[in-house]
Design a protein around this motif. Structure first.
Motif, PDB file in Angstrom:
ATOM      1  N   GLY A  15       0.798  -1.228   0.000  1.00 12.21           N
ATOM      2  CA  GLY A  15       0.000   0.000   0.000  1.00 12.21           C
ATOM      3  C   GLY A  15       0.824   1.268   0.000  1.00 12.21           C
ATOM      4  O   GLY A  15       2.043   1.251  -0.167  1.00 12.21           O
ATOM      5  N   GLY A  35      12.466  17.684  -0.254  1.00 12.84           N
ATOM      6  CA  GLY A  35      11.482  16.962  -1.063  1.00 12.84           C
ATOM      7  C   GLY A  35      12.115  16.383  -2.315  1.00 12.84           C
ATOM      8  O   GLY A  35      13.315  16.549  -2.565  1.00 12.84           O
ATOM      9  N   GLY A  36      11.318  15.676  -3.090  1.00 14.56           N
ATOM     10  CA  GLY A  36      11.823  15.026  -4.300  1.00 14.56           C
ATOM     11  C   GLY A  36      10.724  14.212  -4.936  1.00 14.56           C
ATOM     12  O   GLY A  36       9.547  14.544  -4.801  1.00 14.56           O
ATOM     13  N   GLY A  37      11.100  13.125  -5.607  1.00 14.71           N
ATOM     14  CA  GLY A  37      10.110  12.261  -6.250  1.00 14.71           C
ATOM     15  C   GLY A  37       9.768  11.087  -5.341  1.00 14.71           C
ATOM     16  O   GLY A  37       9.972  11.159  -4.135  1.00 14.71           O
ATOM     17  N   SER A 128      10.296   0.999   1.515  1.00 12.08           N
ATOM     18  CA  SER A 128      11.493   0.233   1.127  1.00 12.08           C
ATOM     19  C   SER A 128      12.593   1.223   0.746  1.00 12.08           C
ATOM     20  O   SER A 128      12.748   1.621  -0.411  1.00 12.08           O
ATOM     21  CB  SER A 128      11.139  -0.681  -0.051  1.00 12.08           C
ATOM     22  OG  SER A 128      12.280  -1.375  -0.485  1.00 12.08           O
ATOM     23  N   THR A 131      15.418   1.600  -2.556  1.00 15.60           N
ATOM     24  CA  THR A 131      15.224   0.640  -3.661  1.00 15.60           C
ATOM     25  C   THR A 131      14.493   1.235  -4.874  1.00 15.60           C
ATOM     26  O   THR A 131      14.161   0.511  -5.810  1.00 15.60           O
ATOM     27  CB  THR A 131      14.470  -0.622  -3.185  1.00 15.60           C
ATOM     28  OG1 THR A 131      13.157  -0.253  -2.757  1.00 15.60           O
ATOM     29  CG2 THR A 131      15.214  -1.304  -2.057  1.00 15.60           C
ATOM     30  N   TYR A 134      17.322   5.342  -5.874  1.00 13.63           N
ATOM     31  CA  TYR A 134      18.686   5.079  -5.384  1.00 13.63           C
ATOM     32  C   TYR A 134      19.209   3.690  -5.762  1.00 13.63           C
ATOM     33  O   TYR A 134      20.370   3.359  -5.462  1.00 13.63           O
ATOM     34  CB  TYR A 134      18.764   5.306  -3.866  1.00 13.63           C
ATOM     35  CG  TYR A 134      18.834   6.775  -3.471  1.00 13.63           C
ATOM     36  CD1 TYR A 134      18.867   7.796  -4.417  1.00 13.63           C
ATOM     37  CD2 TYR A 134      18.884   7.150  -2.117  1.00 13.63           C
ATOM     38  CE1 TYR A 134      18.930   9.134  -4.049  1.00 13.63           C
ATOM     39  CE2 TYR A 134      18.962   8.495  -1.733  1.00 13.63           C
ATOM     40  CZ  TYR A 134      18.981   9.479  -2.707  1.00 13.63           C
ATOM     41  OH  TYR A 134      19.053  10.800  -2.330  1.00 13.63           O
ATOM     42  N   THR A 164       5.798  -0.991   4.576  1.00 13.00           N
ATOM     43  CA  THR A 164       4.807  -0.701   3.530  1.00 13.00           C
ATOM     44  C   THR A 164       5.444  -0.865   2.158  1.00 13.00           C
ATOM     45  O   THR A 164       6.320  -0.085   1.776  1.00 13.00           O
ATOM     46  CB  THR A 164       4.295   0.743   3.675  1.00 13.00           C
ATOM     47  OG1 THR A 164       3.960   0.968   5.044  1.00 13.00           O
ATOM     48  CG2 THR A 164       3.071   0.990   2.828  1.00 13.00           C
ATOM     49  N   PHE A 166       5.229  -1.121  -2.029  1.00 10.02           N
ATOM     50  CA  PHE A 166       4.437  -0.400  -3.032  1.00 10.02           C
ATOM     51  C   PHE A 166       4.093  -1.248  -4.251  1.00 10.02           C
ATOM     52  O   PHE A 166       3.377  -0.800  -5.125  1.00 10.02           O
ATOM     53  CB  PHE A 166       5.203   0.864  -3.448  1.00 10.02           C
ATOM     54  CG  PHE A 166       4.328   2.003  -3.866  1.00 10.02           C
ATOM     55  CD1 PHE A 166       3.217   2.360  -3.113  1.00 10.02           C
ATOM     56  CD2 PHE A 166       4.616   2.748  -5.012  1.00 10.02           C
ATOM     57  CE1 PHE A 166       2.406   3.426  -3.493  1.00 10.02           C
ATOM     58  CE2 PHE A 166       3.818   3.813  -5.398  1.00 10.02           C
ATOM     59  CZ  PHE A 166       2.706   4.150  -4.635  1.00 10.02           C
ATOM     60  N   ASP A 170       7.646  -6.409  -4.679  1.00  9.71           N
ATOM     61  CA  ASP A 170       8.407  -5.984  -3.497  1.00  9.71           C
ATOM     62  C   ASP A 170       7.867  -6.669  -2.246  1.00  9.71           C
ATOM     63  O   ASP A 170       8.622  -7.143  -1.399  1.00  9.71           O
ATOM     64  CB  ASP A 170       8.330  -4.460  -3.301  1.00  9.71           C
ATOM     65  CG  ASP A 170       9.128  -3.697  -4.351  1.00  9.71           C
ATOM     66  OD1 ASP A 170       9.796  -4.344  -5.185  1.00  9.71           O
ATOM     67  OD2 ASP A 170       9.069  -2.452  -4.338  1.00  9.71           O
TER      68      ASP A 170
HETATM   69  N1  AR6 Z   1       4.140   4.551  -0.417  1.00  8.47           N
HETATM   70  C1  AR6 Z   1       5.019   3.545  -0.194  1.00  8.47           C
HETATM   71  N2  AR6 Z   1       6.089   3.315  -0.974  1.00  8.47           N
HETATM   72  C2  AR6 Z   1       6.276   4.143  -2.040  1.00  8.47           C
HETATM   73  C3  AR6 Z   1       5.410   5.221  -2.334  1.00  8.47           C
HETATM   74  C4  AR6 Z   1       4.299   5.411  -1.466  1.00  8.47           C
HETATM   75  N3  AR6 Z   1       3.417   6.405  -1.657  1.00  8.47           N
HETATM   76  N4  AR6 Z   1       5.876   5.850  -3.448  1.00  8.47           N
HETATM   77  C5  AR6 Z   1       6.983   5.182  -3.842  1.00  8.47           C
HETATM   78  N5  AR6 Z   1       7.225   4.150  -3.003  1.00  8.47           N
HETATM   79  P1  AR6 Z   1      12.136   6.084  -3.776  1.00  8.47           P
HETATM   80  P2  AR6 Z   1      14.900   5.967  -2.727  1.00  8.47           P
HETATM   81  C6  AR6 Z   1       8.302   3.152  -3.028  1.00  8.47           C
HETATM   82  O1  AR6 Z   1      12.658   6.311  -5.156  1.00  8.47           O
HETATM   83  O2  AR6 Z   1      15.251   4.858  -3.646  1.00  8.47           O
HETATM   84  C7  AR6 Z   1      13.416  10.811  -3.884  1.00  8.47           C
HETATM   85  O3  AR6 Z   1      13.377  11.665  -4.988  1.00  8.47           O
HETATM   86  C8  AR6 Z   1       9.032   2.920  -4.324  1.00  8.47           C
HETATM   87  O4  AR6 Z   1       8.258   2.089  -5.176  1.00  8.47           O
HETATM   88  O5  AR6 Z   1      10.984   6.888  -3.320  1.00  8.47           O
HETATM   89  O6  AR6 Z   1      15.320   5.879  -1.288  1.00  8.47           O
HETATM   90  C9  AR6 Z   1      14.160  11.403  -2.702  1.00  8.47           C
HETATM   91  O7  AR6 Z   1      14.028  12.796  -2.635  1.00  8.47           O
HETATM   92  C10 AR6 Z   1      10.274   2.215  -3.821  1.00  8.47           C
HETATM   93  O8  AR6 Z   1      10.001   0.847  -3.590  1.00  8.47           O
HETATM   94  O9  AR6 Z   1      13.307   6.292  -2.667  1.00  8.47           O
HETATM   95  C11 AR6 Z   1      15.568  10.982  -2.959  1.00  8.47           C
HETATM   96  O10 AR6 Z   1      16.227  11.883  -3.823  1.00  8.47           O
HETATM   97  C12 AR6 Z   1      10.526   2.881  -2.467  1.00  8.47           C
HETATM   98  O11 AR6 Z   1       9.324   3.586  -2.158  1.00  8.47           O
HETATM   99  C13 AR6 Z   1      15.430   9.638  -3.639  1.00  8.47           C
HETATM  100  O12 AR6 Z   1      14.141   9.643  -4.248  1.00  8.47           O
HETATM  101  C14 AR6 Z   1      11.694   3.846  -2.446  1.00  8.47           C
HETATM  102  O13 AR6 Z   1      11.780   4.535  -3.669  1.00  8.47           O
HETATM  103  C15 AR6 Z   1      15.464   8.489  -2.650  1.00  8.47           C
HETATM  104  O14 AR6 Z   1      15.486   7.282  -3.360  1.00  8.47           O
END
Ligand code: AR6
Length: 183
Positions: A15, A35-37, A128, A131, A134, A164, A166, A170
């Motif tokens: 979720g 913030g970010g994506g 997570s 993953t 990064y 949690t 997504f 995973d």
């Molecule tokens: N709920 C739960 N998990 C999520 C959600 C959500 N709403 N949205 C995405 N995920 P990532 P990172 C999952 O890229 O690898 C950002 O821009 C996603 O599918 O969000 O640690 C930050 O600002 C994946 O499994 O984080 C940093 O610059 C997991 O969350 C950078 O990304 C992590 O993906 C961090 O990268």
């Protein structure tokens, strides 16, 4: 999937972390805390503009304007989120020299849990970490996350930790690792 470890609950759910009702949710942020994506973007959107303001305050007051180092964690309120708090941590980027990255990812979980304990919280949800953008390999990341959380719960009387995930893929990866660790 839900297991009891030393009277604590560890749940794996499929979720959106922004919908979780644990006292805290963890953000997979970047060092700027601006913030970010991915999950970071989703959390900032759901929490509203005050979260960014709070992150700016943390940068100024707790980090002397510097970036939050990889593996460390800070806490803010959750504002418009169902969760009362957001714990922001920075996962390692899977590129270049991979040495020490496992320990840094484990530190994200350890330091977030420590911060939750320091604030007398009894429930927390993790995404997570590392993953997504990064690129940390999910298999390795799942093993590190599950081992670190299980070890913490075996030691402490905490409450509830929710992982949690997504995507179903995973979720299955984390569930398989957790079953292996507990076997
Ligand atoms: N709920 C739960 N998990 C999520 C959600 C959500 N709403 N949205 C995405 N995920 P990532 P990172 C999952 O890229 O690898 C950002 O821009 C996603 O599918 O969000 O640690 C930050 O600002 C994946 O499994 O984080 C940093 O610059 C997991 O969350 C950078 O990304 C992590 O993906 C961090 O990268």
């Amino acid at each position: 999937m839900e297991v009891i470890i030393n009277n604590n609950t560890l749940a794996l759910v499929l979720g959106d972390i922004t919908k979780q009702t644990t006292e805290a949710i963890v953000n997979a942020a970047n060092g700027t805390l601006m913030g970010g994506g991915g999950v970071d973007g989703a959390i900032h959107r759901a929490a509203g503009k005050k979260l960014l303001e709070a992150c700016k305050q943390v940068r100024q007051n707790q980090l002397n304007g510097e970036h939050l180092p990889t593996g460390e964690a800070v806490i803010t309120k959750g504002y418009e989120l169902p969760a009362k708090f957001v714990i922001h941590t920075v996962g390692p980027v899977w590129s270049g020299d991979k040495k020490g990255k496992d320990a840094l990812l484990a530190n994200c979980y350890k330091n977030s849990l420590r911060l939750a304990v320091d604030h007398h919280l009894t429930s927390i949800s993790f995404p997570s970490i590392s993953t997504g953008v990064y690129h940390f390999p999910i298999d390795k990341a799942a093993e590190i996350a599950m081992k670190t959380i299980v070890a913490f719960l075996q030691e402490k009387s905490f409450g509830k930790v929710v992982m949690t995930l997504f995507s179903e893929k995973d979720y299955e990866t984390y569930a398989a690792k957790l079953r292996d660790i507990l076997a």
